[in-house]
Design an enzyme around this catalytic site. Structure first.
Site, PDB file in Angstrom:
ATOM      1  N   ARG A  52     -11.251  -0.966 -10.495  1.00  0.00           N
ATOM      2  CA  ARG A  52      -9.887  -0.636 -10.103  1.00  0.00           C
ATOM      3  C   ARG A  52      -9.187  -1.802  -9.405  1.00  0.00           C
ATOM      4  O   ARG A  52      -8.015  -2.076  -9.642  1.00  0.00           O
ATOM      5  CB  ARG A  52      -9.895   0.592  -9.178  1.00  0.00           C
ATOM      6  CG  ARG A  52     -10.205   1.921  -9.888  1.00  0.00           C
ATOM      7  CD  ARG A  52      -9.026   2.335 -10.769  1.00  0.00           C
ATOM      8  NE  ARG A  52      -9.301   3.564 -11.490  1.00  0.00           N
ATOM      9  CZ  ARG A  52      -8.990   4.787 -11.045  1.00  0.00           C
ATOM     10  NH1 ARG A  52      -8.443   4.929  -9.862  1.00  0.00           N
ATOM     11  NH2 ARG A  52      -9.253   5.846 -11.778  1.00  0.00           N
ATOM     12  N   ASP A 162       3.504  10.432   1.280  1.00  0.00           N
ATOM     13  CA  ASP A 162       2.293   9.962   0.619  1.00  0.00           C
ATOM     14  C   ASP A 162       2.082   8.507   1.022  1.00  0.00           C
ATOM     15  O   ASP A 162       3.010   7.843   1.512  1.00  0.00           O
ATOM     16  CB  ASP A 162       2.409  10.084  -0.901  1.00  0.00           C
ATOM     17  CG  ASP A 162       1.044  10.159  -1.574  1.00  0.00           C
ATOM     18  OD1 ASP A 162       0.582  11.278  -1.876  1.00  0.00           O
ATOM     19  OD2 ASP A 162       0.434   9.100  -1.805  1.00  0.00           O
TER      20      ASP A 162
END
Length: 292
Positions: A52, A162
Site C-alpha cells: 500500500r 474522517d
C-alpha cells in the site's frame, strides 16, 4: 468507516517493483500508527503495508521506506491523513445497518424535534468516521424527511468527520456511481439525488438540501476535538473494531462527554462496548444510551 487492509488484497500482497519494508521501518510505522490512529498492525500485515505504501512513496518521489519514516518524524500531521488512507479501505454504503435508521425515523427524530421546539436548543448528530459520505447523507435524508413531516424550524445539522483526505474529498463532492445507491429505495432516489448526464452519465449527486444539512471536516479521533456543543447522537460504526482496548476506553469516555444527557451512541454490527464503559446502557442492536 475504515477497515484495515485485509489478506484478500492480492494485488497489494504482491508488492512487486519497489523497495522493501525493513523490520526497523515496519516497527516504527506500527508504533506510529498505533499512537496516532489507535490501530494495531500485526506482524502478518507487513507485506500488505509495504504494497500500500509503495504507491505513496512513488507519489512523493521518495527512494525508500526509511525516507518515508523520516518524513513522518519531521512533520507527522501533514502526512498522517495520507498514511491512514493508504493502510485502510473505506467500506461503506447508504443505509447500512438499516435498523439504526428505522429507530431514528420511528422514535428519535420526531421526539428530538418536538423537544427542541418546546424547550429550545439545536439538534446535532455526529458521523465520526464518515468515509466517503454515504452515512452522513443517509442521515441527512431521514433528518430532512422528519423536518418536512413535522414542519419543524429547529436548527438541525450533521457533522461528518474522517481522517482520510481522499474520503473527505469524495464526501464533499457527493457524487456516486448509480450502482452505489443500492441501499436507497426508489422514492428516495427520486427525491434526494440528481442523475448525471453526458460525461456524468451513470453517476448521481446528492441533493443540495442534503449538502446544507451536512458539514464535512477532517478530524483525528485520537487528537483534540474542536467541537464546543454537545450531540444528540454519535454514529461511530465500524471504526473502533481495529482499536486496542485502552484506545476504545478513552474514546468511549470522550464520546460520553460529547453527548447530551441520555444521548445515543451507534456502533457497527461487530462492535461492542461490553467491559469498556460504564457510561452507557445497551438499548438495542449496537445502540447505546448515555446513562445521565
Amino acid at each position: 468507516m475504515n477497515a484495515l487492509v485485509t489478506n484478500g488484497d492480492a494485488a497489494v500482497q504482491a508488492g512487486v517493483g519497489g523497495p522493501s519494508l525493513g523490520e526497523a521501518e515496519f516497527a516504527f510505522l506500527r508504533e506510529f500508527v498505533l499512537q496516532q490512529c489507535g490501530i494495531s498492525l500485526g506482524d502478518h500485515k507487513r507485506q500488505l503495508v509495504q504494497g500500500r505504501l509503495l504507491r505513496r512513496l512513488r507519489a512523493l518521489n521518495l527512494p525508500g521506506f526509511a525516507a518515508y519514516c523520516d518524513l513522518l518524524r519531521r512533520d507527522p500531521d501533514a502526512e498522517l491523513g495520507e498514511l491512514a488512507s493508504c493502510i485502510s479501505t473505506n467500506v461503506t454504503s447508504f443505509f447500512r445497518e438499516m435498523h439504526h435508521y428505522d429507530m431514528l425515523v420511528a422514535d428519535l427524530l420526531p421526539r428530538w424535534l418536538e423537544d427542541k421546539k418546546k424547550n429550545g436548543g439545536r439538534l446535532r448528530i455526529w458521523s465520526a468516521g464518515c468515509s466517503t459520505g454515504e452515512e452522513p447523507y443517509a442521515l441527512a435524508m431521514v433528518l430532512a424527511e422528519a423536518i418536512e413531516r413535522t414542519g419543524s424550524t429547529v436548527d438541525a445539522k450533521i457533522l461528518a468527520t474522517d481522517l482520510s483526505p481522499q474520503a473527505l474529498e469524495a464526501a464533499r463532492k457527493g457524487v456516486y456511481p448509480v450502482d452505489r445507491l443500492g441501499g436507497v429505495d426508489d422514492a428516495r432516489r427520486r427525491r434526494w439525488f440528481m442523475r448525471g448526464e453526458g460525461a456524468y452519465d451513470g453517476y448521481a449527486q446528492v441533493h443540495p438540501r442534503l449538502r446544507e444539512l451536512v458539514t464535512i471536516q477532517p478530524l483525528n479521533l485520537l487528537h483534540e476535538w474542536p467541537m464546543q456543543g454537545k450531540f444528540d447522537a454519535i454514529f461511530c460504526r465500524n471504526v473502533v473494531i481495529y482499536f486496542d482496548k485502552p484506545t476504545k476506553q478513552r474514546l468511549f469516555a470522550r464520546y460520553a462527554g460529547m453527548l447530551e444527557s441520555r444521548g445515543y451512541l451507534f456502533l457497527g454490527h461487530s462492535e461492542s462496548m461490553y467491559g469498556l464503559s460504564d457510561d452507557f446502557d445497551l438499548i438495542g442492536r449496537t445502540v447505546y444510551r448515555k446513562r445521565t
